[in-house]
Every structure is written in C-alpha cells, then in structure tokens.
Design an enzyme around this catalytic site. Structure first.
Site, PDB file in Angstrom:
ATOM      1  N   LYS A 208       0.690  -1.851  -0.275  1.00  0.00           N
ATOM      2  CA  LYS A 208       0.254  -0.345  -0.481  1.00  0.00           C
ATOM      3  C   LYS A 208       0.725   1.486   0.304  1.00  0.00           C
ATOM      4  O   LYS A 208       0.721   2.292  -0.606  1.00  0.00           O
ATOM      5  CB  LYS A 208      -0.796   0.287   1.409  1.00  0.00           C
ATOM      6  CG  LYS A 208      -1.701  -1.055   1.536  1.00  0.00           C
ATOM      7  CD  LYS A 208      -2.845  -1.264   2.516  1.00  0.00           C
ATOM      8  CE  LYS A 208      -2.045  -1.677   3.722  1.00  0.00           C
ATOM      9  NZ  LYS A 208      -1.991  -2.268   3.716  1.00  0.00           N
TER      10      LYS A 208
ATOM     11  N   ARG B 106     -10.393   0.606   7.504  1.00  0.00           N
ATOM     12  CA  ARG B 106      -9.991  -1.306   7.997  1.00  0.00           C
ATOM     13  C   ARG B 106     -11.257  -1.266   8.390  1.00  0.00           C
ATOM     14  O   ARG B 106     -10.874  -3.092   8.973  1.00  0.00           O
ATOM     15  CB  ARG B 106      -8.685  -0.923   8.886  1.00  0.00           C
ATOM     16  CG  ARG B 106      -7.428  -0.634   8.308  1.00  0.00           C
ATOM     17  CD  ARG B 106      -7.053  -1.119   9.769  1.00  0.00           C
ATOM     18  NE  ARG B 106      -5.452  -1.834   9.334  1.00  0.00           N
ATOM     19  CZ  ARG B 106      -4.188  -1.186   8.818  1.00  0.00           C
ATOM     20  NH1 ARG B 106      -3.717   0.106   7.938  1.00  0.00           N
ATOM     21  NH2 ARG B 106      -3.253  -2.028   8.397  1.00  0.00           N
TER      22      ARG B 106
ATOM     23  N   ARG C 276      11.842  -6.614   6.220  1.00  0.00           N
ATOM     24  CA  ARG C 276      12.170  -4.834   6.499  1.00  0.00           C
ATOM     25  C   ARG C 276      11.806  -4.630   8.190  1.00  0.00           C
ATOM     26  O   ARG C 276      12.772  -4.140   8.509  1.00  0.00           O
ATOM     27  CB  ARG C 276       9.915  -3.753   6.387  1.00  0.00           C
ATOM     28  CG  ARG C 276      10.456  -3.344   6.353  1.00  0.00           C
ATOM     29  CD  ARG C 276       8.794  -2.271   6.367  1.00  0.00           C
ATOM     30  NE  ARG C 276       8.089  -2.414   7.374  1.00  0.00           N
ATOM     31  CZ  ARG C 276       6.840  -2.005   6.335  1.00  0.00           C
ATOM     32  NH1 ARG C 276       6.116  -1.709   5.702  1.00  0.00           N
ATOM     33  NH2 ARG C 276       5.586  -2.932   7.449  1.00  0.00           N
TER      34      ARG C 276
ATOM     35  N   ARG D 107      11.182  -2.121  11.865  1.00  0.00           N
ATOM     36  CA  ARG D 107       9.907  -1.602  12.773  1.00  0.00           C
ATOM     37  C   ARG D 107       9.220  -2.179  13.360  1.00  0.00           C
ATOM     38  O   ARG D 107       9.073  -3.641  13.421  1.00  0.00           O
ATOM     39  CB  ARG D 107       8.761  -0.712  11.384  1.00  0.00           C
ATOM     40  CG  ARG D 107       7.450  -0.795  11.548  1.00  0.00           C
ATOM     41  CD  ARG D 107       6.190  -0.238  10.404  1.00  0.00           C
ATOM     42  NE  ARG D 107       5.213  -0.906  10.754  1.00  0.00           N
ATOM     43  CZ  ARG D 107       4.516  -0.519   9.564  1.00  0.00           C
ATOM     44  NH1 ARG D 107       4.102  -0.641   8.166  1.00  0.00           N
ATOM     45  NH2 ARG D 107       3.181  -1.586   9.851  1.00  0.00           N
TER      46      ARG D 107
ATOM     47  N   ARG E 175      -1.994 -10.009  13.114  1.00  0.00           N
ATOM     48  CA  ARG E 175      -1.965  -8.472  12.331  1.00  0.00           C
ATOM     49  C   ARG E 175      -2.641  -9.140  10.881  1.00  0.00           C
ATOM     50  O   ARG E 175      -3.540  -9.076  10.319  1.00  0.00           O
ATOM     51  CB  ARG E 175      -0.638  -7.542  11.949  1.00  0.00           C
ATOM     52  CG  ARG E 175      -0.279  -6.671  12.706  1.00  0.00           C
ATOM     53  CD  ARG E 175       0.535  -6.248  12.496  1.00  0.00           C
ATOM     54  NE  ARG E 175       1.225  -5.237  10.640  1.00  0.00           N
ATOM     55  CZ  ARG E 175       2.188  -4.808  10.189  1.00  0.00           C
ATOM     56  NH1 ARG E 175       3.399  -6.074  11.655  1.00  0.00           N
ATOM     57  NH2 ARG E 175       2.389  -4.812   9.257  1.00  0.00           N
TER      58      ARG E 175
HETATM   59  P1  AP5 Z   1       4.754  -1.592   1.805  1.00  0.00           P
HETATM   60  O1  AP5 Z   1       4.313  -1.073   0.944  1.00  0.00           O
HETATM   61  O2  AP5 Z   1       5.374  -1.152   3.388  1.00  0.00           O
HETATM   62  O3  AP5 Z   1       3.318  -2.234   2.090  1.00  0.00           O
HETATM   63  P2  AP5 Z   1       1.733  -1.551   3.227  1.00  0.00           P
HETATM   64  O4  AP5 Z   1       1.188  -2.508   2.885  1.00  0.00           O
HETATM   65  O5  AP5 Z   1       1.880  -0.834   3.410  1.00  0.00           O
HETATM   66  O6  AP5 Z   1       2.611  -2.932   4.582  1.00  0.00           O
HETATM   67  P3  AP5 Z   1       2.077  -2.294   6.154  1.00  0.00           P
HETATM   68  O7  AP5 Z   1       2.506  -2.623   6.490  1.00  0.00           O
HETATM   69  O8  AP5 Z   1       2.175  -0.208   5.628  1.00  0.00           O
HETATM   70  O9  AP5 Z   1       0.373  -2.431   6.326  1.00  0.00           O
HETATM   71  P4  AP5 Z   1      -0.111  -2.488   7.665  1.00  0.00           P
HETATM   72  O10 AP5 Z   1      -0.748  -2.574   6.999  1.00  0.00           O
HETATM   73  O11 AP5 Z   1       0.091  -3.502   8.485  1.00  0.00           O
HETATM   74  O12 AP5 Z   1       0.204  -0.732   8.090  1.00  0.00           O
HETATM   75  P5  AP5 Z   1      -0.071   0.259   8.389  1.00  0.00           P
HETATM   76  O13 AP5 Z   1       0.892   1.145   9.193  1.00  0.00           O
HETATM   77  O14 AP5 Z   1      -1.619   0.246   7.627  1.00  0.00           O
HETATM   78  O15 AP5 Z   1       5.769  -2.764   1.622  1.00  0.00           O
HETATM   79  C1  AP5 Z   1       5.931  -3.801   2.677  1.00  0.00           C
HETATM   80  C2  AP5 Z   1       7.426  -4.139   2.380  1.00  0.00           C
HETATM   81  O16 AP5 Z   1       7.134  -4.493   1.864  1.00  0.00           O
HETATM   82  C3  AP5 Z   1       7.980  -3.273   2.097  1.00  0.00           C
HETATM   83  O17 AP5 Z   1       9.308  -3.643   2.277  1.00  0.00           O
HETATM   84  C4  AP5 Z   1       8.603  -3.089   0.683  1.00  0.00           C
HETATM   85  O18 AP5 Z   1       9.559  -2.587  -0.428  1.00  0.00           O
HETATM   86  C5  AP5 Z   1       8.215  -3.949   0.396  1.00  0.00           C
HETATM   87  N1  AP5 Z   1       7.623  -4.679  -1.440  1.00  0.00           N
HETATM   88  C6  AP5 Z   1       6.815  -3.578  -1.728  1.00  0.00           C
HETATM   89  N2  AP5 Z   1       5.891  -4.035  -2.935  1.00  0.00           N
HETATM   90  C7  AP5 Z   1       7.363  -5.078  -3.146  1.00  0.00           C
HETATM   91  C8  AP5 Z   1       6.791  -5.659  -4.292  1.00  0.00           C
HETATM   92  N3  AP5 Z   1       6.298  -5.542  -5.874  1.00  0.00           N
HETATM   93  N4  AP5 Z   1       7.378  -6.734  -4.036  1.00  0.00           N
HETATM   94  C9  AP5 Z   1       8.927  -7.062  -3.221  1.00  0.00           C
HETATM   95  N5  AP5 Z   1       8.372  -6.340  -2.471  1.00  0.00           N
HETATM   96  C10 AP5 Z   1       7.747  -4.920  -1.826  1.00  0.00           C
HETATM   97  O19 AP5 Z   1      -1.230   0.371   9.985  1.00  0.00           O
HETATM   98  C11 AP5 Z   1      -0.073  -0.694  11.153  1.00  0.00           C
HETATM   99  C12 AP5 Z   1      -0.273  -0.707  12.596  1.00  0.00           C
HETATM  100  O20 AP5 Z   1      -1.298   1.121  12.364  1.00  0.00           O
HETATM  101  C13 AP5 Z   1      -1.892  -1.309  12.215  1.00  0.00           C
HETATM  102  O21 AP5 Z   1      -2.005  -2.814  12.747  1.00  0.00           O
HETATM  103  C14 AP5 Z   1      -3.516  -1.031  13.596  1.00  0.00           C
HETATM  104  O22 AP5 Z   1      -2.770  -1.235  14.764  1.00  0.00           O
HETATM  105  C15 AP5 Z   1      -3.286   0.913  13.841  1.00  0.00           C
HETATM  106  N6  AP5 Z   1      -4.008   1.545  12.070  1.00  0.00           N
HETATM  107  C16 AP5 Z   1      -3.231   1.801  11.196  1.00  0.00           C
HETATM  108  N7  AP5 Z   1      -4.598   2.267  10.876  1.00  0.00           N
HETATM  109  C17 AP5 Z   1      -5.140   2.460  11.168  1.00  0.00           C
HETATM  110  C18 AP5 Z   1      -6.812   2.110  11.139  1.00  0.00           C
HETATM  111  N8  AP5 Z   1      -8.086   2.975   9.959  1.00  0.00           N
HETATM  112  N9  AP5 Z   1      -8.047   1.173  11.956  1.00  0.00           N
HETATM  113  C19 AP5 Z   1      -7.103   1.533  13.194  1.00  0.00           C
HETATM  114  N10 AP5 Z   1      -5.984   1.117  13.586  1.00  0.00           N
HETATM  115  C20 AP5 Z   1      -4.809   1.294  12.729  1.00  0.00           C
HETATM  116 MG    MG Z   2       2.385   0.600   5.460  1.00  0.00          MG
END
Ligand code: AP5
Ligand code: MG
Length: 189
Positions: A14, A89, A128, A134, A145
C-alpha cells in the site's frame, strides 16, 4: 477529485504504490499507520495510546481513527484528491468515510485491492523488520496483524464490490509492473 482507497493485507505494498500514485496523479496521501507512528515518535498522548494497539497488532478504536482522518482531510487545501492508505479497515470506517466525503460533495472513485499470497507477505515484512526495525514487523505480531486483517478488514472487499468501487490488482511481481496495472485502472475511471 480522485479519491482512491488503497487496500490490502499488511505488507501488500500500500505504502510503496501510494508513493507512485502521488508522483503521477498529484493527489494528497494519508496513511493512518504513518500518522500513528509519527505520534509515537513525538511522544504524544495519542502516540502512547496507539503504541499499545500497534505492538499487539490490533486496530485502534474506530472513533479515534475516524477523528484523526477527518482532521487530516480538513488540512488538505486545493486538493486534487486523496489516496487513503490503511483506512478504512472496518465496515464502520468505510461508512464513516463515505459520509465524510458526501458531506464535501465527493465520493470514493476506486478501491484498489492489492492481492498478495500470505507467504510473500510474511517474507516481505520479516525482511523489512530486519532492515528498518519497525516494531510490529516480527513474526508473532505479523501473524496477529494477518488474523485481524482476515476477521475485521477483508469484509470490506464485498462492501466495496456492493458499492461498485472494487478493483482487483495482482500485488505479486515487480513494483513497476504492479504500478502499471494500477495506473491502467485509474486512467479508466
Ligand atoms: P509496504 O508498501 O510498506 O506495504 P503496506 O501494505 O503499506 O504494509 P504495512 O506494513 O504498512 O501495512 P499495515 O496495514 O500492516 O500497516 P499500517 O501502517 O497501515 O511494503 C511492505 C514491504 O514490502 C516493504 O519493505 C516494501 O519495500 C516491500 N515491497 C513492496 N512491494 C513489493 C513488491 N512488489 N515486491 C517485493 N517487495 C515489495 O498499520 C499499522 C498499525 O496501525 C495497525 O496494525 C493498527 O494497529 C494501526 N492502524 C493503522 N490504520 C488503522 C485504522 N484505519 N484503524 C485502526 N488501526 C489502524
Ligand atoms: Mg504501509
């Protein structure tokens, strides 16, 4: 107005694809995860609350996150649109977003579902975690998760299908190849 929901499991890309969408289409980007991590870093009260949930791989309460989103949205002036990354979410968050945008005379243009097999998600996030440190990128928390994603977040796939906004994207492959599929979908809107 181009309002894009970028959707997918943890590690689906994402954040990676949002950067490319911002560069090509000039929209604002809001990642709720990035907002919360910045609050943790700044040591705010919200940050301390958020840390408790994030470290357990659990979602923050809907009301709290909806409030944060509304404030961020109001901060965007003369916007061409917004990419919502990590929000909504839950169904309650999707309903709140629909209402929030309607109040501004807008709607979600498209929901992009980055579909990536689970073993690949785990591989990406473990890597990562080792590289960036992280806090929630460790095997135990990643598993939590993913459980939360399947129980609370994946029902949004049908919700957005019913809303006529759903677009499947193959999230496996090169970052450029995936972006090409995304851009093709956006250009068709
Ligand atoms: P990346 O692009 O970072 O993927 P992402 O989908 O953004 O993954 P996140 O870990 O950020 O998702 P998440 O939903 O768990 O975390 P969030 O911060 O939203 O890519 C991941 C890795 O893969 C990177 O190293 C990248 O380089 C690599 N990669 C990318 N594309 C690739 C490819 N094609 N091939 C190979 N490698 C690749 O949320 C974190 C926490 O915050 C949640 O658990 C929750 O506690 C809280 N939170 C956030 N939003 C909410 C909400 N709306 N409601 C309630 N709690 C929330
Ligand atoms: Mg992200």
């Amino acid at each position: 107005m181009l309002n894009i929901v970028i959707f997918g499991a943890p590690g689906s890309g994402k954040g990676t694809q949002s950067e490319r969408i911002v560069a090509k289409y000039g929209v604002n980007h809001i990642s709720t995860g990035d907002v919360l991590r910045a609050q943790i870093k700044a040591g705010t009260e919200l940050g301390m609350t958020a840390k408790g949930y994030i470290d357990q791989g659990q979602l923050l309460p809907d009301e709290l996150i909806i409030d944060i989103l509304a404030q961020t949205l109001d901060g965007f002036k003369d916007s061409k649109g917004v990419i919502f990354d990590g929000f909504p979410r839950t169904i309650a968050q999707a309903e709140a977003l629909k209402k929030m945008l309607a109040e501004r005379g807008q709607e979600v243009s498209i929901m992009l579902d980055l579909d990536v097999p689970e073993d690949e998600l785990m591989t990406r996030l473990i890597k990562r975690g080792q590289e960036s440190g992280r806090a929630d990128d460790n095997e135990e928390t990643i598993k939590k998760r993913l459980v939360v994603y399947h129980s609370q977040t994946s029902p949004l796939i049908d919700w957005y299908k019913n809303d006529g906004k759903y677009q499947h994207i193959n999230g496996l492959g090169t970052m450029e190849g995936i972006f090409a599929e995304i851009a093709e979908a956006i250009d068709k809107i």
